[in-house]
Design a protein around this motif. Structure first.
Motif, mmCIF file in Angstrom:
data_model
loop_
_atom_site.group_PDB
_atom_site.id
_atom_site.type_symbol
_atom_site.label_atom_id
_atom_site.label_comp_id
_atom_site.label_asym_id
_atom_site.label_seq_id
_atom_site.Cartn_x
_atom_site.Cartn_y
_atom_site.Cartn_z
ATOM 1 N N UNK A 145 -33.052 -3.098 -25.929
ATOM 2 C CA UNK A 145 -33.191 -4.044 -24.812
ATOM 3 C C UNK A 145 -33.479 -5.453 -25.341
ATOM 4 N N UNK A 146 -34.360 -5.538 -26.310
ATOM 5 C CA UNK A 146 -34.696 -6.834 -26.898
ATOM 6 C C UNK A 146 -33.476 -7.455 -27.584
ATOM 7 N N UNK A 147 -32.745 -6.644 -28.334
ATOM 8 C CA UNK A 147 -31.567 -7.145 -29.053
ATOM 9 C C UNK A 147 -30.486 -7.629 -28.092
ATOM 10 N N UNK A 148 -30.360 -6.978 -26.946
ATOM 11 C CA UNK A 148 -29.318 -7.332 -25.981
ATOM 12 C C UNK A 148 -29.729 -8.461 -25.037
ATOM 13 N N UNK A 149 -30.998 -8.800 -24.999
ATOM 14 C CA UNK A 149 -31.525 -9.719 -23.984
ATOM 15 C C UNK A 149 -30.873 -11.094 -23.968
ATOM 16 N N UNK A 150 -30.349 -11.548 -25.099
ATOM 17 C CA UNK A 150 -29.732 -12.880 -25.137
ATOM 18 C C UNK A 150 -28.205 -12.821 -25.236
ATOM 19 N N UNK A 151 -27.639 -11.645 -25.070
ATOM 20 C CA UNK A 151 -26.184 -11.494 -25.195
ATOM 21 C C UNK A 151 -25.470 -11.945 -23.925
ATOM 22 N N UNK A 152 -24.365 -12.612 -24.122
ATOM 23 C CA UNK A 152 -23.554 -13.071 -22.995
ATOM 24 C C UNK A 152 -22.386 -12.118 -22.726
ATOM 25 N N UNK A 153 -21.986 -11.366 -23.745
ATOM 26 C CA UNK A 153 -20.928 -10.363 -23.605
ATOM 27 C C UNK A 153 -21.363 -9.114 -24.356
ATOM 28 N N UNK A 154 -21.247 -7.975 -23.688
ATOM 29 C CA UNK A 154 -21.598 -6.694 -24.306
ATOM 30 C C UNK A 154 -20.472 -5.708 -24.051
ATOM 31 N N UNK A 155 -20.022 -5.048 -25.118
ATOM 32 C CA UNK A 155 -19.035 -3.984 -25.015
ATOM 33 C C UNK A 155 -19.741 -2.694 -25.416
ATOM 34 N N UNK A 156 -19.695 -1.708 -24.529
ATOM 35 C CA UNK A 156 -20.360 -0.426 -24.790
ATOM 36 C C UNK A 156 -19.311 0.677 -24.804
ATOM 37 N N UNK A 157 -19.324 1.484 -25.868
ATOM 38 C CA UNK A 157 -18.411 2.607 -25.966
ATOM 39 C C UNK A 157 -19.167 3.802 -26.524
ATOM 40 N N UNK A 158 -19.357 4.799 -25.702
ATOM 41 C CA UNK A 158 -19.985 6.038 -26.145
ATOM 42 C C UNK A 158 -21.441 6.156 -25.728
ATOM 43 N N UNK B 269 -21.284 -10.700 -19.227
ATOM 44 C CA UNK B 269 -20.087 -9.885 -19.041
ATOM 45 C C UNK B 269 -20.334 -8.569 -19.765
ATOM 46 N N UNK B 270 -20.261 -7.475 -19.025
ATOM 47 C CA UNK B 270 -20.530 -6.157 -19.592
ATOM 48 C C UNK B 270 -19.306 -5.269 -19.384
ATOM 49 N N UNK B 271 -18.818 -4.722 -20.475
ATOM 50 C CA UNK B 271 -17.609 -3.903 -20.454
ATOM 51 C C UNK B 271 -17.967 -2.528 -21.002
ATOM 52 N N UNK B 272 -17.689 -1.508 -20.224
ATOM 53 C CA UNK B 272 -17.984 -0.132 -20.622
ATOM 54 C C UNK B 272 -16.667 0.605 -20.762
ATOM 55 N N UNK B 273 -16.426 1.193 -21.943
ATOM 56 C CA UNK B 273 -15.187 1.919 -22.182
ATOM 57 C C UNK B 273 -15.459 3.328 -22.640
ATOM 58 N N UNK B 274 -14.647 4.241 -22.173
ATOM 59 C CA UNK B 274 -14.744 5.635 -22.586
ATOM 60 C C UNK B 274 -15.184 6.535 -21.450
ATOM 61 N N UNK B 275 -14.561 7.686 -21.373
ATOM 62 C CA UNK B 275 -14.838 8.610 -20.279
ATOM 63 C C UNK B 275 -16.285 9.047 -20.182
ATOM 64 N N UNK B 276 -16.922 9.363 -21.306
ATOM 65 C CA UNK B 276 -18.318 9.791 -21.272
ATOM 66 C C UNK B 276 -19.230 8.645 -20.844
ATOM 67 N N UNK B 277 -18.967 7.437 -21.345
ATOM 68 C CA UNK B 277 -19.794 6.283 -20.967
ATOM 69 C C UNK B 277 -19.648 5.994 -19.483
ATOM 70 N N UNK B 278 -18.418 6.050 -18.978
ATOM 71 C CA UNK B 278 -18.184 5.816 -17.547
ATOM 72 C C UNK B 278 -18.884 6.887 -16.722
ATOM 73 N N UNK B 279 -18.805 8.136 -17.156
ATOM 74 C CA UNK B 279 -19.487 9.221 -16.435
ATOM 75 C C UNK B 279 -20.991 8.979 -16.392
ATOM 76 N N UNK B 280 -21.545 8.505 -17.495
ATOM 77 C CA UNK B 280 -22.985 8.228 -17.538
ATOM 78 C C UNK B 280 -23.359 7.093 -16.595
#
Length: 189
Positions: A96-109, A140-151
């Protein structure tokens, strides 16, 4: 590594990195054929000034089962016969701390075996964190992958993220700059 400032690694992938560092990983999943690659990725990140974060604590279990005995331990203290199935609360705070200043995040898995409630907290916390970044900070938050989307859907947060797609591998290939056959076919028309 040329397109990011931070890489947060969790889920089953961490145990390959931990073993490459010389840590015991108990009976956790590992890709032994990727140990050299994991070490090289850490070296590359360091050389490029990319912050590569791994969990500092993990939720361990004595078997892969929703009724398993569990504990939370440092990644350096995973006992023989136990497996890591989620990252722990210390890591949730670290991420959470590491992401707190991010403007774009891509999450996969997913961050762990989120299908079992005992091992869903890391994934659920990341989904909530990204929803907060999107809604409160305009990230901007982008989530890719079937398991990540399911979560994300399991958490009821799909409407609070910028974009979700079940095309995880394709999403990563597109970010790498690879030509996707389906998109190339559209361009030909």
């Amino acid at each position: 590594m040329d397109k990011c400032e931070k890489v947060l690694v969790s889920g089953g992938m961490i145990f390959t990195f931990l073993k490459a560092r010389g840590h015991g990983i108990g009976s956790s999943i590992v890709e032994n054929e990727c140990l050299e690659l994991a070490a090289k990725l850490e070296e590359t990140a360091k050389a490029k000034g990319v912050e590569l974060l791994l969990p500092t604590d993990v939720v361990i279990a004595d078997r892969f089962d929703s009724d398993a005995n569990t504990d939370v331990v440092s990644v350096e203290n995973i006992p023989d016969g136990w497996m890591g199935l989620d990252h722990g609360p210390e890591t949730c705070a670290l991420f959470r701390s590491a992401l707190s200043d991010c403007k774009t995040v891509v999450w996969n898995g997913p961050m762990g075996a989120f299908e079992m409630e005992k091992f869903a907290n890391g994934t659920n916390d990341l989904a909530a964190c990204l929803a907060e970044l999107t809604t409160a900070k305009g990230a901007t938050t982008i989530v890719g992958g079937g398991d990540s989307v399911a979560a994300v859907k399991k958490c009821g947060l799909e409407d609070q993220l910028s974009h979700i797609s079940t095309g995880g591998g394709a999403s990563l290939e597109m970010l790498e700059g690879k030509i996707l056959p389906g998109v190339a076919a559209l361009d030909d028309k």
